[in-house]
Design an enzyme around this catalytic site. Structure first.
Site, mmCIF file in Angstrom:
data_model
loop_
_atom_site.group_PDB
_atom_site.id
_atom_site.type_symbol
_atom_site.label_atom_id
_atom_site.label_comp_id
_atom_site.label_asym_id
_atom_site.label_seq_id
_atom_site.Cartn_x
_atom_site.Cartn_y
_atom_site.Cartn_z
ATOM 1 N N GLU A 212 -79.364 -13.997 13.759
ATOM 2 C CA GLU A 212 -79.941 -14.840 14.588
ATOM 3 C C GLU A 212 -80.509 -14.157 15.951
ATOM 4 O OE1 GLU A 212 -80.754 -17.442 13.444
ATOM 5 O OE2 GLU A 212 -79.411 -17.632 11.457
ATOM 6 N N CYS A 250 -82.509 -18.780 22.928
ATOM 7 C CA CYS A 250 -83.413 -18.050 21.869
ATOM 8 C C CYS A 250 -84.526 -18.910 21.175
ATOM 9 C CB CYS A 250 -82.472 -17.445 20.513
ATOM 10 S SG CYS A 250 -81.483 -18.768 19.743
#
Length: 488
Positions: A212, A250
């Site tokens: 991720e 993110c």
């Protein structure tokens, strides 16, 4: 703790897994309930360490981490038995009398690396999936959020099965030592640079990896006719940029694309929302440490970038705080437009027409998320069909992260592998097909010696042409000798 010490810790977890203890529904349920109890009983302490590590307001800490985790656990506990149940699989008629199902089995001992920006949520969210799937797990919290890391190391063993679930603290050296060991799955959240290191180490043992990573997530802001739509859109945009960890997320909006003629209006609307939402800096997080603070300051010190600032730009080194900052058309080759910002700086890039946003995004690495604020169905369709990203969200920001029925993950340089809800369960499971066939019926034409009739029967079956198959089997359909003669 040296390599030998880590080996013994992992060996204990593997012994527990091999005993079969973690596979039972009762164990999984008890561990998830214990984790929920941890969140309920230590909520105050968790909010305090998130304030200490990142300056997060208690409401933000609860909304983005503690509360989100409680929601995830409630969902997992509600659906655990269903997730564990075998899934029936339909088979073609020719397979009769065969039945098949998909059985989800745990992978083994898994390693979870969490990141510092959501040090509680990103540590425990994948751990929930690992436990629900019946694995033993080792969690390595981020050393850049030391208070949260210490809390996890102290409290998790008190609530969870400490023989099967381990928390190991440390910096890069400890992470490297962990990567030298054999794992059945590695789950990593962090930068692309470290992600490459993780993949390289995992290749040694052919260990599957979920990465991720993130990247530069764009937001497309189309002209919205309704004044109310504009107001709501700008507030959601501002929340998606500055409202979670001061842009250190993110999935946060990295830059904004808008038509030239609407840019000035958008800037003024954003200024108004910043004043409304964020005039009290206590309601904003801070930059995680001096290194990242300086990195962001360096982005602004580029002369051409500094000249593009139209709002904000002030910094407070003592408090590691940078106010929400808007930049209008900074150079596209400047670092602020080539690297992930991960902070409270919002570049606005103007285009002749909003449709050009599709090509702008396509010319860059695939992002984790594309946000589109538009009511234009044609533009929406183009964004969906002509771009590639981990996710697309129209007319809002960040909410996809808290929806357990939506998979979360990247594509290309933004990562790979998906989790959240059932997708977390699947991420840490081996979906094993199990088929069972009786001895009642046997189709001998599938074995040699070959002849023209067997060849024709196989042809019909490969096309699932059961009518012709039955006619051929009963001798009521002539063989295609022209094609068969070549074989014989």
């Amino acid at each position: 703790m040296g390599v030998l010490g880590l080996e013994s810790v992992v060996a204990e977890a593997r012994t527990v897994f091999e005993s079969g203890k973690t596979r039972s529904f009762e164990w999984r349920k008890s561990q998830l309930e214990a984790l929920l109890r941890l969140l309920q009983e230590k909520e105050d302490e968790m909010c305090k360490v998130l304030k200490q590590d990142l300056g997060k307001h208690r409401v933000e800490a609860y909304r983005d981490e503690v509360g989100a985790l409680k929601k995830t656990l409630d969902n997992a506990l509600l659906n655990l038995k269903k997730w564990m149940s075998p899934e029936p699989v339909s088979l073609p008629l020719i397979a009769f009398p065969t039945v098949a199902e998909i059985v989800s089995e745990p992978l083994g001992v898994v390693l979870v690396f969490s990141s510092w920006n959501f040090p509680l949520g990103i540590a425990l969210e994948p751990l929930i999936g690992a436990i629900a799937s019946g694995n033993a797990a080792v969690l390595k919290p981020s050393e850049l959020a030391p208070a949260t890391s210490a809390l996890l190391a102290s409290e998790v063993p008190k609530y969870l099965d400490f023989e099967a679930i381990k928390v190991i603290q440390g910096g890069p050296q400890v992470a490297e030592q962990l990567l030298e060991l054999k794992w059945d799955k590695i789950f990593f959240t962090g930068s692309a640079r470290v992600g490459r290191i993780v993949m390289t180490a995992a290749a040694k043992h052919l260990t599957p990896v979920t990465l991720e990573l993130g990247g530069k997530c764009p937001a497309i802001f189309d002209s919205l006719k309704s004044a109310r739509d504009k107001k709501v859109a700008v507030e959601r945009l501002a929340g998606g940029k500055w409202g979670s960890c001061l842009g250190q997320a993110c999935i946060g909006i990295d830059y904004l694309l808008v038509e030239e003629k609407y840019a000035a209006t958008l800037v003024e609307l954003l200024k108004g929302v910043i004043k409304k939402f964020f005039s009290n800096s206590e309601h904003l997080a801070r930059i995680v440490n001096k290194q990242h603070f300086q990195r962001l300051c360096d982005l602004l010190q580029d002369r051409s970038v500094a000249a593009s600032i139209v709002h904000g730009g002030s910094v407070n080194p003592e408090k590691l705080f940078i106010e929400p900052t808007i930049l209008l058309d900074p150079p596209l080759d400047a670092e602020i437009m080539t690297e992930e910002i991960f902070g409270p700086l919002l570049p606005i890039i103007t285009l002749k027409k909003i449709e050009d946003s599709v090509e702008f995004i396509r010319a860059r690495p695939k992002p984790l998320v594309i946000y589109g604020f538009t009511n234009d169905e044609k533009l929406r369709k183009r964004i969906v069909e002509e771009t590639s990203s981990g996710c697309i969200l129209f007319n809002d920001a960040l909410i996809q992260y808290v929806c357990d029925t939506i998979p979360f993950g990247g594509v290309g340089q933004s990562g790979f592998g998906q989790y959240h809800g059932k997708f977390s369960f699947d991420n840490f499971s081996n979906r094993k097909p199990v088929a069972r066939r009786s001895f009642i019926l046997e189709l001998s034409f599938r074995y040699p010696p070959w002849n023209a009739k067997k060849f024709q029967l196989i042809r019909h079956i490969c096309r699932f042409d059961y009518f012709s198959f039955v006619l051929c089997l009963l001798g009521l359909k002539r063989h295609n000798y022209r094609s068969s003669v070549e074989v014989w």
